[in-house]
Enzyme design. Structure first.
Site, PDB file in Angstrom:
ATOM      1  N   ASP A  36       0.841  -1.203   0.000  1.00 30.61           N
ATOM      2  CA  ASP A  36       0.000   0.000   0.000  1.00 30.61           C
ATOM      3  C   ASP A  36       0.876   1.253   0.000  1.00 30.61           C
ATOM      4  OD1 ASP A  36       0.778  -0.741   2.685  1.00 30.61           O
ATOM      5  OD2 ASP A  36      -0.530   0.846   3.416  1.00 30.61           O
ATOM      6  N   GLU A 101       0.132  -1.165   5.716  1.00 35.37           N
ATOM      7  CA  GLU A 101       1.099  -0.616   6.668  1.00 35.37           C
ATOM      8  C   GLU A 101       0.844   0.856   6.961  1.00 35.37           C
ATOM      9  OE1 GLU A 101       5.094   1.144   7.842  1.00 35.37           O
ATOM     10  OE2 GLU A 101       3.774   1.646   6.197  1.00 35.37           O
TER      11      GLU A 101
END
Ligand SMILES: [Zn+2]
Length: 373
Positions: A36, A101
């Protein structure tokens, strides 16, 4: 073999496992990175579509260039080149692409809970090719709750002589706890230190406050959302204990809070779903054979000695360390470019990083396991 599962619907972790030819005798390596990226906000002045990377003479520009698509791609490329060269590794190689994350989601935590482990791990997140540990972060909620709800018109009876009504505004009582947190934060700043981090990096931020229900009532509940930073040699469990003990002691000094002590909720598996996160701290042992080998490989490729220091931010490396895997952060890109408009990474650094990873994977997975016990 590939293991793929949804952490959230249509949001999968992917783990690639290349079993070594002599797994029991040779060291295993785990490479971890998050897939991400930081959010792109409306109106940011990108020179191109942030999701279509562009190349200049010496840079790659696009969302995730530094944090950390480049690290993931280069590490995968290193594995591909080793494979294409026909090299079979005796030790196991595990590659983890994890979700979430950036918003404290449990991508890496789920990998650990699923049992993935190794003799050494490299989180290839933004470190400008420094070998890094990190401090930790935990968020928590401090809640003050009154068992009774009183109308605004009773405030006179609650606070003035002869009123006879024993009660309190949860918002006003929270002010005492916020002051208590500031005192603890100052105490930490003065008494705790960690080499490589500026003194006072261990902060307690009262980030969000919610409370009360309506102007017609005395606030019967107040919730404070705090963000706590702690040093690499501390655990979130110990830090949480310190805060709770201190706030309960503050509450003991207040006639109402004494009977209605604050309640605590710590961490969470997602800032979006749970409104809470934990990034455990990570301490790097410079004498660990994996760290020493990585330094050696870095020097071999770059001609410069590798800098071992502490990241000023947090990564998923803390979770791997928390589960007992000796871990470092080591990846391309600079933190000042991470999350920035026109996020960039130097192509030269990507080449260097890829070469270091080729050597590191090859050497470490050809290293005999250390005898224990
Ligand atoms: Zn990152």
């Amino acid at each position: 073999m590939t293991d793929r599962w949804d952490v959230y619907p249509h949001d999968p972790n992917v783990v690639g496992i290349r079993k070594g030819t002599d797994s029991d005798a040779y060291q295993s390596l785990l490479i971890n990175g998050h897939i991400d990226v930081a959010q792109v906000e409306e109106g940011e002045a990108w020179i191109s579509n942030p999701f279509e990377p562009i190349l200049t003479e010496d840079k790659l520009i696009g969302r995730g260039a530094a944090d950390m698509k480049a690290g993931l791609a280069c590490a995968l490329f290193a594995i591909q080149l080793l494979t294409e060269a026909g090299i079979r590794l005796p030790g196991d190689l595990i590659f983890q692409s994890v979700i979430g994350e950036e918003v404290g989601e449990a991508g890496t935590l789920e990998c650990c809970e699923r049992g993935y482990t190794a003799d050494f791990a490299i989180v290839v997140d933004t470190s400008d090719l420094h070998i890094q540990g990190q401090g930790g972060v935990i968020t928590g909620w401090v809640t003050i709750k009154s068992p009774t709800t009183h109308h605004d018109a009773t405030r006179r009876n609650m606070i003035h002589a002869g009123g006879g009504l024993r009660g309190a505004s949860a918002i006003e009582k929270m002010m005492k706890l916020i002051q208590g947190l500031q005192e603890l934060e100052r105490e930490w700043a003065i008494t705790k230190l960690y080499p490589g981090l500026p003194p006072g990096s261990n902060t307690i931020n009262p980030a969000v406050i919610e409370g009360g229900r309506h102007p017609a009532f005395i606030a019967d509940e107040c919730r404070l959302w705090i963000t706590v930073h702690f040093y690499p040699n501390e655990t979130h469990e110990a830090v949480v204990r310190e805060i709770e003990e201190h706030l309960l002691a503050v509450a003991q000094g207040d006639v109402w809070l004494r009977d209605h002590p604050p309640q605590f909720t710590w961490g969470g598996r997602s800032m979006i779903e749970d409104r809470g996160e934990i990034f455990p701290a990570l301490e790097v042992d410079p004498s660990h054979s994996g760290v020493r080998l990585l330094q050696e490989m870095h020097t071999g490729v770059t001609g410069e000695s590798a800098i071992v220091d502490v990241s000023p931010t947090v990564t998923d490396g803390g979770w791997l360390g928390h589960f007992g895997i000796p871990t470092v952060i080591y990846g391309p890109g600079q933190l000042r470019h991470a999350h920035a408009v026109n996020e960039e990474v130097e192509i030269e650094q990507l080449l260097r990083f890829t070469k270091v990873m080729i050597h590191m994977i090859h050497q470490w997975c050809h290293t005999k396991k250390e005898k224990t016990g």
